[in-house]
Design a protein around this motif. Sequence first.
Motif, PDB file in Angstrom:
ATOM      1  N   THR A 158     -40.288  19.631 -15.004  1.00 28.25           N
ATOM      2  CA  THR A 158     -38.929  18.545 -14.911  1.00 28.25           C
ATOM      3  C   THR A 158     -39.541  16.895 -15.220  1.00 28.25           C
ATOM      4  N   GLN A 159     -38.339  16.330 -15.229  1.00 32.80           N
ATOM      5  CA  GLN A 159     -38.182  15.356 -15.468  1.00 32.80           C
ATOM      6  C   GLN A 159     -36.718  14.664 -14.910  1.00 32.80           C
ATOM      7  N   THR A 160     -36.892  13.391 -13.903  1.00 35.37           N
ATOM      8  CA  THR A 160     -36.355  12.905 -13.164  1.00 35.37           C
ATOM      9  C   THR A 160     -35.711  11.462 -13.417  1.00 35.37           C
ATOM     10  N   TYR A 161     -34.404  10.971 -13.273  1.00 37.07           N
ATOM     11  CA  TYR A 161     -34.278   9.526 -13.501  1.00 37.07           C
ATOM     12  C   TYR A 161     -33.755   9.424 -12.544  1.00 37.07           C
ATOM     13  N   LYS A 162     -34.077   8.011 -12.342  1.00 42.45           N
ATOM     14  CA  LYS A 162     -33.766   7.185 -10.911  1.00 42.45           C
ATOM     15  C   LYS A 162     -33.531   6.145 -11.251  1.00 42.45           C
ATOM     16  N   ALA A 163     -32.004   5.377 -10.998  1.00 42.12           N
ATOM     17  CA  ALA A 163     -32.221   3.950 -10.148  1.00 42.12           C
ATOM     18  C   ALA A 163     -31.056   3.752  -8.782  1.00 42.12           C
ATOM     19  N   GLN A 164     -31.856   2.491  -8.269  1.00 46.63           N
ATOM     20  CA  GLN A 164     -31.023   2.994  -7.103  1.00 46.63           C
ATOM     21  C   GLN A 164     -30.958   0.732  -6.164  1.00 46.63           C
ATOM     22  N   LEU A 165     -30.546   1.153  -5.563  1.00 44.75           N
ATOM     23  CA  LEU A 165     -30.482   0.037  -4.870  1.00 44.75           C
ATOM     24  C   LEU A 165     -31.125   0.046  -3.634  1.00 44.75           C
ATOM     25  N   SER A 166     -31.503  -1.002  -2.841  1.00 40.33           N
ATOM     26  CA  SER A 166     -31.512  -0.483  -0.707  1.00 40.33           C
ATOM     27  C   SER A 166     -31.916  -1.536  -0.448  1.00 40.33           C
ATOM     28  N   THR A 167     -31.681  -1.542   1.299  1.00 40.98           N
ATOM     29  CA  THR A 167     -31.505  -2.993   1.796  1.00 40.98           C
ATOM     30  C   THR A 167     -31.897  -1.987   2.903  1.00 40.98           C
ATOM     31  N   SER A 168     -31.933  -2.918   3.926  1.00 38.84           N
ATOM     32  CA  SER A 168     -33.203  -3.019   5.436  1.00 38.84           C
ATOM     33  C   SER A 168     -32.506  -4.378   6.150  1.00 38.84           C
TER      34      SER A 168
END
Length: 466
Positions: A129-139
């Motif tokens: 399987t291939q997983t494509y991911k783009a995200q923004l994270s904040t703390s």
Amino acid sequence: MKFQYKYSIFIGFTILTLSACVTKKYERPQLNSDGLYRDNNTTDTTTMANLQWKSLFSDTTLQSLIQQGINQNLDLKQAIERIKIAEATLIQSRGALLPSLQADVNVTDNKASAAAQNFPAGININLETQTYKAQLSTSWEADIWGKLSSAKRGAYAALLQSDAAKRAVQTQLIATIANSYYSLLALDKQLAITEQTIKIRMQDVETVKALKEGAVVNGAAVVQSEANLYAAQVTLPDLKRSIKEAENALSIVLARAPGYINRTTLDQQSPYTNLQTGVSAQLLQNRPDVIAAEFGFRSTFENTNSAKAYFYPALTLTASGGLSSLQLRDFFSQSIFYNLVGGLTQPIFAKGQNKARLKTAEANQQIAFYTFQQTLLTGGQEVSNALYAYQTAAEKEETRAKQIASLTKAVDFTKELLRYSSATNYTDVLTSEQSLLTAQLSGINDRLQKLQSVVELYRALGGGWK
């Protein structure tokens, strides 16, 4: 909407209240600055520390050298770089109060082992399987107990401390250049007097030889006159070496290769005479090292506040969201995800780290307080010492002038007696000449002490940076 607004105000007020319970507001420690200037109990607040350095030094050549030092001195340049470091630290501490934000884009390829799967026979399943991911994270950490605010205030105090330290370097630099310049002029004067003395003693040798031919003195007088000449000549190499070394030392202060220093003469110098010290409490505002010491104490005070906050719960909010899909063609359709987490962390067992942090911060704060106190006392001592040095030099200068006048007459009288009377011998002439040279050289040192004591008083009061 009104409820949410009131709720937000309530939360903000609660956070400020809780923070005030843990951290303390800085107040200048009570230090007794009365009577720091021994035997000088003036109430006049006018002080020469407020003078610009160009007003203190009338010699334009010296002014030019001081300006070169301020522009080029390497110690001063290092102090400026330390200010930049402190500014960067302050920016970093301010940033800690704001949420962090990161962007993450990745592609993951995963293939499982068919032998490791417990699939029934005849089942054919795609194990890759291939997983494509783009995200923004904040703390973001809520500064409930004032830990981050204290760190920011501590960094700001450290910045002000580094700026005051730079001013202290400049004050010391001006004093160093002026004192070195005056020392160089004094050496020039000593060299000139010694060379003039050598000329006189060469004439004395010829005179004594003539007196011996006239049977007025014997051969011992001739030998003594020659020895007296050599005693003056032998001091010339050391004087010339001292002048070269003084020029080299001042050149280094000016951040240039060792070489000749352009200068005037000692006789052209006019020491500043309006020596107003103000009251000793003004050292807290005028003397850069005292100011730096207080900011150093303030920085450690805020570090102690910050260390106390580590014992209390930390509220952290984290959030992330973006796009995630197993197929690249579906990446922008129905692939949105997000999560939001709020956490409250209460220290229970941290291997004694929090206690050690607080104990260290409190000890550093006490050390900084003692440093502040010691710096203030040292400032008062240096002001008093400079005043006494000036008064002593002025008294000696007046008496020395009378001594030199008397010794000059003594030399003239003994020489005349040697010519026309058998009641004296060349030993009397030798003694009077040596005493005169010693007094003349001491007179130069008196003059130098007077000039340098004014410089030291100016520095001790905190002058030179305004």
